[in-house]
Write a protein that holds these residues in place. Structure first.
Motif, short mmCIF file in Angstrom:
data_model
loop_
_atom_site.label_atom_id
_atom_site.label_comp_id
_atom_site.label_asym_id
_atom_site.label_seq_id
_atom_site.Cartn_x
_atom_site.Cartn_y
_atom_site.Cartn_z
N UNK A 192 0.74 -1.22 0.08
CA UNK A 192 -0.10 0.04 -0.03
C UNK A 192 0.78 1.31 0.03
N UNK A 193 1.96 1.15 0.71
CA UNK A 193 2.96 2.49 0.75
C UNK A 193 3.54 2.46 -0.44
N UNK A 194 3.85 1.65 -1.37
CA UNK A 194 4.49 1.51 -2.70
C UNK A 194 3.36 2.12 -3.69
N UNK A 195 2.15 1.81 -3.62
CA UNK A 195 0.85 2.44 -4.16
C UNK A 195 0.99 3.99 -4.07
N UNK A 196 1.01 4.29 -2.84
CA UNK A 196 1.16 5.90 -2.53
C UNK A 196 2.12 6.34 -3.13
N UNK A 197 3.38 5.84 -3.07
CA UNK A 197 4.60 6.42 -3.63
C UNK A 197 4.52 6.68 -5.02
N UNK A 198 3.85 5.39 -5.77
CA UNK A 198 3.93 5.54 -7.22
C UNK A 198 2.87 6.80 -7.80
N UNK A 199 1.66 6.88 -6.87
CA UNK A 199 0.70 7.81 -7.24
C UNK A 199 1.33 9.17 -7.33
N UNK A 205 4.73 13.66 -13.24
CA UNK A 205 4.94 13.66 -14.34
C UNK A 205 3.89 14.45 -15.30
N UNK A 206 2.75 14.90 -14.65
CA UNK A 206 1.72 15.57 -15.41
C UNK A 206 2.10 17.02 -15.69
N UNK A 207 1.44 17.46 -16.94
CA UNK A 207 1.83 18.90 -17.15
C UNK A 207 1.25 19.61 -16.24
N UNK A 208 1.76 21.02 -16.23
CA UNK A 208 1.29 21.86 -15.09
C UNK A 208 -0.14 22.13 -14.62
N UNK A 209 -1.15 22.35 -15.44
CA UNK A 209 -2.31 22.75 -15.40
C UNK A 209 -3.03 21.42 -14.95
N UNK A 210 -2.96 20.50 -15.45
CA UNK A 210 -3.58 19.14 -14.93
C UNK A 210 -3.06 18.92 -13.46
N UNK A 242 -9.76 17.10 -14.25
CA UNK A 242 -9.58 15.77 -13.17
C UNK A 242 -9.73 14.67 -13.84
N UNK A 243 -10.61 14.52 -14.88
CA UNK A 243 -10.87 13.20 -15.58
C UNK A 243 -9.76 12.97 -16.58
N UNK A 244 -9.28 14.00 -17.15
CA UNK A 244 -7.99 13.94 -17.88
C UNK A 244 -6.84 13.50 -17.07
N UNK A 245 -6.50 14.04 -15.84
CA UNK A 245 -5.51 13.79 -15.07
C UNK A 245 -5.68 12.30 -14.56
N UNK A 246 -6.81 11.85 -14.19
CA UNK A 246 -7.15 10.21 -13.78
C UNK A 246 -6.60 9.45 -14.81
N UNK A 247 -7.04 9.79 -16.35
CA UNK A 247 -6.79 8.93 -17.23
C UNK A 247 -5.29 8.72 -17.57
N UNK A 248 -4.73 10.07 -17.64
CA UNK A 248 -3.09 10.09 -17.35
C UNK A 248 -2.47 9.34 -16.32
N UNK A 249 -2.98 9.35 -15.38
CA UNK A 249 -2.70 8.59 -14.19
C UNK A 249 -2.55 7.10 -14.54
N UNK A 250 -3.72 6.79 -14.79
CA UNK A 250 -3.97 5.33 -15.24
C UNK A 250 -2.99 4.75 -16.10
N UNK A 251 -2.58 5.59 -17.39
CA UNK A 251 -1.79 5.33 -18.13
C UNK A 251 -0.23 5.21 -17.55
#
Length: 258
Positions: A192-199, A205-210, A242-251
């Motif tokens: 669980x700690x590893x998941x938090x770190x990966x998130x 890594x996301x662009x600034x606005x997102x 938020x939706x775009x960010x969630x999609x990017x995080x999943x990717x």
């Protein structure tokens, strides 16, 4: 001249990366580790000043991150290798420190600049009618862009993210950070700690606005309406980001498991 030498080194590294991409040779990989060891030294030196771990241990852990970067680097994407590798090196060291339960200190200078940046960001947003870029904020704070990015990373990592943070995306109801993890069957606290770190690493890594919107939602627990008011944008725009960010995080997190 140093510039010529630096360009020659970059060219050499690029050529060897091409060779490694074709051969996947351990010998070639080790050669790349040696040529890029300066990146590890720089990160290890920085983190040595933030904790009580030995420089040698941090070097060894950082090298693991460098190896991961070498193995996952794709020349076709056109990224500079150093820019690609540093988050892996830094992430491996941070992961190591978290597993050991080491408390990472945020320097007072960073805390002061972070607080100063709030007012500066608000002024620049009014001036430009948009959120300021990292380089604009850094210039206003009279620091380098690299140092500002380090301050942001330290601030993001000051506390663990909760996997149960709810996120309203405005279209598909609600979700939570835990649902971004590719494998939902984690049972140990360490994982669980590893998941938090990966998130956290994926957010960086996301662009600034997102990223700015997601940080407001995840780290500051603001509602979408509050985020809209804080950033001077519409609630619809917040919802889309938020939706775009969630999609990017999943990717991003899915790609990290390939």
């Amino acid at each position: 001249m140093p510039t010529t030498a630096t360009n020659e080194l970059k060219h050499e590294i690029w050529q060897i990366l091409r060779e490694y991409e074709k051969s996947r040779s351990e010998t070639v990989r080790n050669q790349l580790v040696q040529l890029n060891f300066g990146l590890v030294r720089k990160e290890a030196h920085y983190w040595m000043n933030q904790c009580h771990e030995s420089y040698e241990d941090l070097l060894q852990v950082g090298c693991l991150g460098l190896i991961r970067a070498i193995e996952r680097f794709e020349i076709s994407k056109g990224h500079a290798f150093s820019s690609f590798a540093i988050p892996y090196i830094r992430g491996e060291i941070q992961h190591y420190l978290r597993d050991k339960g080491v408390t990472v200190r945020i320097p007072r200078r960073y805390l002061a600049l972070q607080q100063q940046a709030i007012g500066v960001s608000r002024s620049l947003r009014t001036k430009y009618n948009r959120p300021p870029t990292d380089s604009e904020l850094a210039a206003a704070l009279e620091i380098s862009t690299t140092e500002w990015q380090e301050i942001k990373l330290a601030w993001v990592n000051r506390a663990p993210l909760s996997l149960d943070v709810p996120v309203q995306d405005g279209e598909e109801g609600s979700t939570c950070l835990g649902e971004l993890v590719p494998d939902p069957h984690y049972r140990s606290f360490q994982l669980a700690q590893e998941d938090q770190f990966r998130l956290q690493q994926a957010l960086v890594q996301l662009e600034n606005h997102t990223r700015e919107v997601l940080e407001c939602v995840f780290l500051q627990d603001l509602t979408q309406k509050q985020v809209a008011e804080h950033l001077g944008i519409s609630v619809v725009t917040v919802s889309r980001r938020v939706k775009k960010g969630l999609d990017l995080l999943k990717h991003i997190m899915g790609a990290a498991d390939d």
